[in-house]
Write a protein that holds these residues in place. Sequence first.
Motif, mmCIF file in Angstrom:
data_model
loop_
_atom_site.group_PDB
_atom_site.id
_atom_site.type_symbol
_atom_site.label_atom_id
_atom_site.label_comp_id
_atom_site.label_asym_id
_atom_site.label_seq_id
_atom_site.Cartn_x
_atom_site.Cartn_y
_atom_site.Cartn_z
ATOM 1 N N LEU A 185 -0.453 8.681 38.441
ATOM 2 C CA LEU A 185 0.695 7.781 38.612
ATOM 3 C C LEU A 185 0.998 7.010 37.330
ATOM 4 C CD1 LEU A 185 0.186 6.333 42.222
ATOM 5 C CD2 LEU A 185 1.752 8.117 41.451
ATOM 6 N N ALA A 186 0.854 7.684 36.202
ATOM 7 C CA ALA A 186 1.225 7.063 34.926
ATOM 8 C C ALA A 186 2.723 6.775 34.930
ATOM 9 C CB ALA A 186 0.875 7.993 33.773
ATOM 10 N N PRO A 187 3.148 5.598 34.416
ATOM 11 C CA PRO A 187 4.565 5.216 34.480
ATOM 12 C C PRO A 187 5.528 6.260 33.941
ATOM 13 C CG PRO A 187 3.249 3.336 33.804
ATOM 14 C CD PRO A 187 2.319 4.518 33.860
ATOM 15 N N VAL A 188 5.200 6.925 32.822
ATOM 16 C CA VAL A 188 6.113 7.915 32.242
ATOM 17 C C VAL A 188 6.340 9.057 33.221
ATOM 18 C CG1 VAL A 188 6.435 9.574 30.380
ATOM 19 C CG2 VAL A 188 5.498 7.314 29.886
ATOM 20 N N GLN A 189 5.261 9.541 33.841
ATOM 21 C CA GLN A 189 5.373 10.656 34.780
ATOM 22 C C GLN A 189 6.143 10.236 36.028
ATOM 23 O OE1 GLN A 189 1.580 12.359 35.715
ATOM 24 N NE2 GLN A 189 2.403 13.908 37.106
ATOM 25 N N VAL A 190 5.901 9.020 36.501
ATOM 26 C CA VAL A 190 6.600 8.537 37.694
ATOM 27 C C VAL A 190 8.090 8.374 37.424
ATOM 28 C CG1 VAL A 190 6.828 6.599 39.286
ATOM 29 C CG2 VAL A 190 4.557 7.431 38.662
ATOM 30 N N VAL A 195 -3.174 3.078 38.459
ATOM 31 C CA VAL A 195 -3.916 3.886 37.492
ATOM 32 C C VAL A 195 -5.316 3.318 37.304
ATOM 33 C CG1 VAL A 195 -4.020 4.626 35.081
ATOM 34 C CG2 VAL A 195 -1.846 4.707 36.313
ATOM 35 N N ALA A 196 -5.415 1.979 37.199
ATOM 36 C CA ALA A 196 -6.721 1.347 37.036
ATOM 37 C C ALA A 196 -7.611 1.562 38.251
ATOM 38 C CB ALA A 196 -6.546 -0.152 36.778
ATOM 39 N N GLN A 218 -4.361 0.615 28.551
ATOM 40 C CA GLN A 218 -4.658 1.748 29.419
ATOM 41 C C GLN A 218 -4.213 3.075 28.813
ATOM 42 O OE1 GLN A 218 -3.458 -0.692 33.350
ATOM 43 N NE2 GLN A 218 -4.188 1.352 33.790
ATOM 44 N N PHE A 219 -3.195 3.031 27.944
ATOM 45 C CA PHE A 219 -2.703 4.244 27.284
ATOM 46 C C PHE A 219 -2.657 3.987 25.780
ATOM 47 C CE2 PHE A 219 -0.707 3.959 31.482
ATOM 48 C CZ PHE A 219 -1.163 5.142 32.057
ATOM 49 N N VAL A 237 6.324 -1.352 36.772
ATOM 50 C CA VAL A 237 5.382 -0.796 35.798
ATOM 51 C C VAL A 237 4.000 -1.409 36.006
ATOM 52 C CG1 VAL A 237 4.818 -0.620 33.346
ATOM 53 C CG2 VAL A 237 7.172 -0.299 34.094
ATOM 54 N N GLY A 238 3.965 -2.720 36.267
ATOM 55 C CA GLY A 238 2.691 -3.383 36.532
ATOM 56 C C GLY A 238 1.990 -2.826 37.760
#
Length: 607
Positions: free
Chosen positions: A396-401, A389-390, A361-362, A382-383
Motif C-alpha cells: 500500500l505504498a502511496p505511489v502505487q495506491v 505500510v509501517a 520509510q522510502f 498519505v499519512g
Amino acid sequence: MDMNWKSLAAMLPVQPCDELKRDVLMGIYDMHDLGGDLILYHRESVGLADEIGQIMDPQDWAHWEQSKKRRWGARCTCTRCGEDFIAGYVKNGIVLAEGPDGQTYDGYVEQGPDSTVYLDGDEAVCPHCWTAATVTRRSELRQGRTHQVLQAEVVHIERYTAVMYWMVRRWQDADGTDTTVFVPHAALIVDEEGKLRRFRAELHSGDVMETVWLPCAWSRDPMQMAYYSWEAENHRKMGGWTLAYGPDLAGHTGEKTALDAYIGADGCWPGAYLHVWERYPQVENLMRQGFAEAVVQTIDRQLDCAAYKTDLCDAPPIPWVDWTEVKPHRMLHMSKTEFREIRKKNWGSEDVGCWDRYRSQFPMADALEFEHCREHIGGKAVGHLLEMVAAGWEDLAPVQVVRYLKKQDALQDGVQLLIDYRKMLRDAELAENEETLWPRDLVAAHERITQFWECRTKTSYQLGFTSTFIKYRELEWTDGDLCVVLPRTEEDLAAEGKTLRHCVGTYGNQHCSGKPIFFIRHYRRPERSYYTLQIDMTKAIPVEIQLHGYGNERHGDRKQYRHKIPQKVRDFCDRWEREVLMPWFADQKAATTVKKSGKLRADVGAA
C-alpha cells in the motif's frame, strides 16, 4: 557591559503604543475578549404606592399615604454605562419589564406576561444603554474580579530589537467600576551576539510610570509562565495576544531573526520562536523561503495544546528539520530543484511532517513524488497509507495506491475505501490474490464485503457500547440546526451503515476501543441518518479519521455519480471539534494527570 544593560533597561518603555491600546480596548469592550459587561444587583426594599392623580383633595392624599407598601426589589448597576436602576427581585435573579418589541424597562415589576426573569449568569439588556450584559449578584464581586492577558509587541530600543510584554488588566468591582490598565510585565531583547536577555518590570507604587526594569538571569519565555486571571481554569493561564504589525527589523539586532515573518504568519508565541532561533539561527532560512507557515504551526500547536507544565518548552522542538544543515533544501532533505518547486506549495506543519515520515520509510523517494501523491489524495490520506505500510502492508505504498485509484476514478475518498476493504478482507479470512487485493471495481467490491459482514453472525458489543456512550456522552452537541449524536447500541451502528450504504456497521470494535463513531444529524430529525464522523481518541490530541455520507458520497445504479460533503456540514464538524471536542479532551487529560499524581502520593504515603 553591566552598565550598558542598566542604561538600556532605563530606556525601556512603560506603556505600549497607541495602536496596541486601541486594538486591545476594541477587542475587550466590543468582542468581550477579556470578560464581558455585567448587570450587578442586590436585594433592596422598594416603596410602592398608587399613582398620584392630577387633582387630589386631602382625603385623596390620606388614601395615597395609606396605599404605600414595601416590596423586595433589586437595585442594579450596569458596568457598561454606569447607570443604576430598579428591577424586580427573585431568588438568584432579577425581573425586568418588557415591551411588545422586546425592549426592557427599569422599575419594580413582578413576574408576569409582560416581564422576564433573568437568573445569575443569564444575559439581559440594560434598559439605559441597551447593552447585553451578564446578570451577576453584587456580593460575588465584593473582593473585585480581575481578568488578565499578556500582549506582546515588537519595538526597537536604539539598535536593539525587543519584544515587550504588557499585562492587560481589567478590574471590575461590586460598585460597578470597570477599568482596564496596561501594566509593564517583561521584555525579551536580542543582543548583538544573537543571545536573548530578559527583563522584568518592578512596580514600586501604583503608578506604572514609575516602573523599574530589572535584568533576569534566565531568558525564559514570559508567555509560558503562568499568571492569574479570574476566568481561567484554577485562575491560572498562559499565552496571550501578539500585535500583528511592528517596525521594520532592518538595521537592528532582530534583522536576522525573521521575527517579522513569524508574526506575519499569525504566530502568537514570539518568545518561543526567538528561543528556537537562538538555538538554531538557520531557522531564518526556512522562514524566508516559503516554510514560515509550517514553522509557525509546529510551534504554536504544541504550546496551544499544552495541557500541563511538562508540555511547555522555551524552544519547542521542530522534529522535521535537520538542524545539522544550514541550507534550507538540505534541512528538509530535498534537492535544490525539488525545493524550488515545493516552496511554492505553502506546506503546513502536517504536510512537512508527513514528508519527513515518507522519506524515512522510502529513502529513495523524492519530494516531487510525495507532492504528486499529496496533491491527488491529500496529506492526511498519505499519512494513513504510511501507517499501513509501517504496520506491514508494504504493497500500500502511496505511489502505487495513487496509480490504482486514478484508474478507479476514486482519488478523493478512495484511500479510506481501499483500507477498509483490505481490513475487512483480512478479518474475513478470505483468499487474497492479485484480483481481490486490487479489485477491478473497488466500490462494488467494497459493497460486497460490507454485505458479507452484515450477514455474518453478530457478536454483541452492548457492554462496550454502553461504556463508550457514558465516556463520550458529554460530546453530544447542537448549534440549533445540526447535532452530534452518539450511537447507543450496535444496532444503531448497523442501521447507520445500512441506511447510508457504507461500512460503518462493521466498526463496532473501533467504536469501543478509542476510535468512536459520531452521527451528524439534523436537530429537528435526530433519528434520520445524515453523515457519519469518526475520531481517533488514542493519539496525543483527537484526530479526525473520516467523514462520510450516503455511499461514501457516491450514488446511482452503479454508484457512478459522486457529490461533495456540504460546506455547512464540514463547517459544523470543524466548529464542534474546535469548541467542544478539544476543550473536553484537554480537561480529560488534565483530570487523568491529577488522578495519577494523587495515586502516586497515596502509594508513597502507604510505603
